[in-house]
Every structure is written in C-alpha cells, then in structure tokens.
Design a protein around this motif. Sequence first.
Motif, PDB file in Angstrom:
ATOM      1  N   ILE A 140       0.852  -1.176   0.000  1.00 53.72           N
ATOM      2  CA  ILE A 140       0.000   0.000   0.000  1.00 53.72           C
ATOM      3  C   ILE A 140       0.901   1.244   0.000  1.00 53.72           C
ATOM      4  O   ILE A 140       2.072   1.150   0.376  1.00 53.72           O
ATOM      5  N   VAL A 141       0.343   2.357  -0.431  1.00 51.28           N
ATOM      6  CA  VAL A 141       1.166   3.571  -0.598  1.00 51.28           C
ATOM      7  C   VAL A 141       0.682   4.667   0.337  1.00 51.28           C
ATOM      8  O   VAL A 141      -0.509   4.974   0.373  1.00 51.28           O
ATOM      9  N   LEU A 142       1.608   5.246   1.098  1.00 51.12           N
ATOM     10  CA  LEU A 142       1.313   6.363   2.003  1.00 51.12           C
ATOM     11  C   LEU A 142       1.938   7.625   1.437  1.00 51.12           C
ATOM     12  O   LEU A 142       3.106   7.609   1.047  1.00 51.12           O
ATOM     13  N   GLY A 150      10.071  15.503  -2.567  1.00 54.10           N
ATOM     14  CA  GLY A 150      10.052  14.224  -3.275  1.00 54.10           C
ATOM     15  C   GLY A 150      10.328  13.021  -2.383  1.00 54.10           C
ATOM     16  O   GLY A 150      10.646  11.948  -2.864  1.00 54.10           O
ATOM     17  N   LYS A 151      10.185  13.199  -1.050  1.00 50.37           N
ATOM     18  CA  LYS A 151      10.472  12.084  -0.137  1.00 50.37           C
ATOM     19  C   LYS A 151       9.266  11.679   0.693  1.00 50.37           C
ATOM     20  O   LYS A 151       9.363  10.829   1.573  1.00 50.37           O
ATOM     21  N   GLY A 152       8.132  12.282   0.435  1.00 49.25           N
ATOM     22  CA  GLY A 152       6.955  12.056   1.277  1.00 49.25           C
ATOM     23  C   GLY A 152       6.083  10.892   0.860  1.00 49.25           C
ATOM     24  O   GLY A 152       4.986  10.740   1.375  1.00 49.25           O
ATOM     25  N   VAL A 281      -3.305   8.590 -13.193  1.00 48.44           N
ATOM     26  CA  VAL A 281      -2.493   9.702 -12.718  1.00 48.44           C
ATOM     27  C   VAL A 281      -1.878   9.359 -11.367  1.00 48.44           C
ATOM     28  O   VAL A 281      -2.587   8.993 -10.426  1.00 48.44           O
ATOM     29  N   LEU A 282      -0.550   9.459 -11.273  1.00 42.86           N
ATOM     30  CA  LEU A 282       0.159   9.284  -9.998  1.00 42.86           C
ATOM     31  C   LEU A 282       0.110  10.582  -9.201  1.00 42.86           C
ATOM     32  O   LEU A 282      -0.104  10.586  -8.000  1.00 42.86           O
ATOM     33  N   GLU A 283       0.377  11.678  -9.913  1.00 46.23           N
ATOM     34  CA  GLU A 283       0.391  12.981  -9.244  1.00 46.23           C
ATOM     35  C   GLU A 283       0.463  14.067 -10.304  1.00 46.23           C
ATOM     36  O   GLU A 283       0.759  13.806 -11.470  1.00 46.23           O
TER      37      GLU A 283
HETATM   38  N1  LIG Z   1      -0.191   4.332  -6.101  1.00 47.81           N
HETATM   39  C1  LIG Z   1       1.067   4.056  -6.380  1.00 47.81           C
HETATM   40  N2  LIG Z   1       1.435   2.803  -6.727  1.00 47.81           N
HETATM   41  C2  LIG Z   1       2.711   2.499  -6.985  1.00 47.81           C
HETATM   42  N3  LIG Z   1       3.732   3.374  -6.938  1.00 47.81           N
HETATM   43  C3  LIG Z   1       3.434   4.662  -6.613  1.00 47.81           C
HETATM   44  C4  LIG Z   1       2.087   5.061  -6.313  1.00 47.81           C
HETATM   45  N4  LIG Z   1       2.119   6.371  -6.033  1.00 47.81           N
HETATM   46  C5  LIG Z   1       3.400   6.772  -6.126  1.00 47.81           C
HETATM   47  N5  LIG Z   1       4.206   5.747  -6.478  1.00 47.81           N
HETATM   48  C6  LIG Z   1       5.664   5.805  -6.700  1.00 47.81           C
HETATM   49  O1  LIG Z   1       6.215   6.815  -5.887  1.00 47.81           O
HETATM   50  C7  LIG Z   1       6.795   7.849  -6.694  1.00 47.81           C
HETATM   51  C8  LIG Z   1       6.549   9.190  -6.038  1.00 47.81           C
HETATM   52  O2  LIG Z   1       5.166   9.435  -5.927  1.00 47.81           O
HETATM   53  P1  LIG Z   1       4.504  10.789  -6.401  1.00 47.81           P
HETATM   54  O3  LIG Z   1       3.035  10.695  -6.171  1.00 47.81           O
HETATM   55  O4  LIG Z   1       4.977  11.094  -7.771  1.00 47.81           O
HETATM   56  O5  LIG Z   1       5.054  11.830  -5.328  1.00 47.81           O
HETATM   57  P2  LIG Z   1       6.308  12.813  -5.267  1.00 47.81           P
HETATM   58  O6  LIG Z   1       6.883  12.955  -6.647  1.00 47.81           O
HETATM   59  O7  LIG Z   1       5.715  14.062  -4.749  1.00 47.81           O
HETATM   60  O8  LIG Z   1       7.248  12.173  -4.302  1.00 47.81           O
HETATM   61  C9  LIG Z   1       6.138   7.689  -8.059  1.00 47.81           C
HETATM   62  O9  LIG Z   1       6.953   8.192  -9.083  1.00 47.81           O
HETATM   63  C10 LIG Z   1       5.961   6.184  -8.129  1.00 47.81           C
HETATM   64  O10 LIG Z   1       7.177   5.546  -8.498  1.00 47.81           O
END
Ligand SMILES: Nc1ncnc2c1ncn2[C@@H]1O[C@H](COP(=O)(O)OP(=O)(O)O)[C@@H](O)[C@H]1O
Length: 423
Positions: A140-142, A150-152, A281-283
């Motif tokens: 799961i992803v927090l 970029g570390k959160g 969309v991831l972000e």
């Molecule tokens: N739901 C998810 N499932 C799998 N990997 C994820 C997921 N969300 C983020 N990640 C991984 O974590 C990385 C960082 O997440 P992101 O949402 O882009 O935040 P940030 O760039 O602000 O750290 C992504 O590039 C991806 O590799």
Amino acid sequence: MKVLIVGSGGREHAIAWAVAQSPRVEKIYCAPGNAGIAEYAECVNIGAMEFDALVAFAKEHDIDLTIIGMDDPLVGGVVDAFEAEGLRVFGPRKNAAIIEGSKAFSKDLMKKYNIPTAAYETFTDPKEAIAYLETAKMPIVLKADGLALGKGVLICNTLEEAKEGVKTLMLDKQFGDAGDEIVIEEFMTGREVSVLAFCDGKTIKCMTSAQDHKRAKDGDKGLNTGGMGTFSPSPFYTKEVEDFCEKHVYQPTIDAMAAEGRPFTGILFTGLMLTEDGPKVLEYNARFGDPEAQVVLPRMKNDITEVMEACIDGKLNDINLEFEDNAAVCVVLASDGYPEKYDKGFEIKGLDTFKEKEGYYVFHAGTKFHDGKIVTNGGRVLGVVAKGNDLKEARANAYKATDWIDFENKYKRNDIGKAIDEA
Ligand SMILES: Nc1ncnc2c1ncn2[C@@H]1O[C@H](COP(=O)(O)OP(=O)(O)O)[C@@H](O)[C@H]1O
Ligand SMILES: [Mg+2]
C-alpha cells in the motif's frame, strides 16, 4: 524584452537556455541562479522565497516576463505577489498550484471529475489511518499531503511497515506540516511517464513525453533522489495512450480546475502510470520537472517566451506547439554519496568541450564559482544531455559526453534509458 527566471537548478538552466534562444530577449536575470546559468543570465542574489525582494527587483529593472521554475514559491503564492503589482509572470497562482501543494486536494479533484487515478482515502487522524490499514490490501502507498522534497511517499509491503509509515509521517512529523494529512492509496504497477503541458487556464497543450529515474543506483536500487536521468520521448507513451489521456486526463483536469474557480496557468506536469487497466495519474506538479525539462526543452521548436506569453494572455490556442522528431537523454553527474552524505567544492573540468558540440548540452544543477573556477556545490552537480536521431543514439551520445567532464567524486547511474531496449 527583459526576463527574470526564479530558481537555481538544472531545470532553470534549461529554461534559461531556451529563453536565450529567443531573438525577442535582450536581457536575462536569474534569482539566485548558478554558475552555468551565469553564461546566459545575470545572477542576482535573491532567494526564491523572498517574494518582496523579487517583486521589487522586477519593478526596478522593468522586467517584462518573470518565469517561476520551482514548486515552493508557486505553492507559497509568488505569482499572486507579482500579479498584485501588475507584473507579468508565468506560473499558476496559489489557488491553482495547490494541485501540487496538496495531494489530498489533487486526489479529491480527480475523484470528483472522474479522472483515472489509484483508489484512496485521506486521513488527518493517525488512529483512523491505522484502523484503515488493518483491513487494507498490501502493498500500500502512504503519501504526505504537502511538499516533502520528493520524499513524502512511502511504499509499504507489510502492515508493520505501513503502521511505521503513519508514525513517520503523522507522529514523528518527518516532513513537518506536510504530514498533518496523509493519502493512503492503492499500489499500482506499470511504467511511468511524465507529460509536461503549457496551460492558459482553459487550453492545455502537451509537450513531448519523458521518463525520469528517481533512484540513486543502477537497477532502480538505492534511495530516492531528485532524479538521476531522463529520456524523451517515452517509447511506451503510444498514440493510443496519448489519445486516452487527451480525452480523460489533460483537458478534464484543466476544465476541473476552471470549474473549481482555480484556473490553471503555467506548466502542468502529469505523472502517469501505465497500468493494465489503462493510464492512471500518480500525481500532478505545477512546474517543469527536473531533469525532465532538460530533455524536453532542447527538442522544442517554439520560442518559449512566445508560448509563455500566450499562456499569460489566454491565447495558447493560437500557438502551434512543435517538437523535433528526434530524442534526447540526460545523465545526471552527482557527487558520490548523494542523496545522503557527500563532499563538495571540487573543481569541474571539461565544461568548455560542450560549447563546440551541436546537440550536446551541460545543464548545471549544483555548481558555483570559486577563485575563478567552477566547483561542485550540491548532490546533483550537472545534467549532461545529448540529442540523437533516436533514443539509442541519444543515449550513446549522452554517455559519451559524460566522459568529457571530470571532478573528484563524480558519480552517475550507468543504466539511464535501459528501458528503451525493452520497447
Ligand atoms: N499508487 C502508487 N502505486 C505504486 N507506486 C506509486 C504510487 N504512487 C506513487 N508511487 C511511486 O512513488 C513515486 C513518487 O510518488 P509521487 O506521487 O509522484 O510523489 P512525489 O513525486 O511528490 O514524491 C512515483 O513516481 C511512483 O514511483
Ligand atoms: Mg513524482
């Protein structure tokens, strides 16, 4: 025209390079800039968060266009500060930059407007977060809600790890207020693609795609970094994927922001994961990626100042955005030990070699002048970029060019663009 660029990394160097190509531009300033940017711009010693000083500088020097490169000032409202004084500035206002500044906001936006993204819940109470995790599927992803360099984002394989993650983000507050709220979301698998786009509040025009490499070591091992290299375009971003995203992601996002009374003007960066169920969309980010800008901008045919002014004036629809039909690869040269402990202050040799070579660029990330020499001044030091007719040629060229540079603790990944071989 006179242009002010705000920021000091490789991304801002690439922006400065692009601005310098414009015949319309007579003078460039950069606050605070770095030793590479100084080749095109007069660097001024004002920090990116010193809004009053930036605005005063822009007024005093009759700046026609200010370009904000970084996330922190955008999320903090620097664009609003410039606009309040009638200055022309490229970037989203505070109420639109929240699309990057709050992951909870962006997830709720996507849910409300049916934009494909991972299923999620948001929490402000750590007890409730843990209760939810106890019933959730692993991994799961927090995600910390706010900016966290970029570390959160924590990917947790077990319930134990996830509970520990809640403690790190919400109780130990490793990222300060950024962890007051967290997003817990479904773990997805697939290839990642970044798509940067110009926006004028109603129209969105995408640039060519790119892919980043976040981990410090070969094989995507080691710690997360600001980015160790990129390639553009992504061979996995097919016409089919593009068509899907045009229909379900980009324009719907811009329309959603407008409908919420938060028109988005500036660069919208969409981080996508190409899953088995389609792109999700991831972000979002509210500015150019670093080092995505370094491979995208050298391939852009347009005058960047014309496109940015069209965004400010709500006339992006009149612009025909064009990219070269080639490829580019960026290999980051870092200080050995980055992103943890590393030494700096070493002289960098070989920078001049790039001046004579067409299609090769060296964008400075962490450098400064010392005793008339250019020395290393950060974890990521340089982005070495090369173009080629295709991705393989660009990659070979970029790696060849990394050998032209020398400094004492030079470190790079050796597998940037390895994915190209699997395309
Ligand atoms: N739901 C998810 N499932 C799998 N990997 C994820 C997921 N969300 C983020 N990640 C991984 O974590 C990385 C960082 O997440 P992101 O949402 O882009 O935040 P940030 O760039 O602000 O750290 C992504 O590039 C991806 O590799
Ligand atoms: Mg990201």
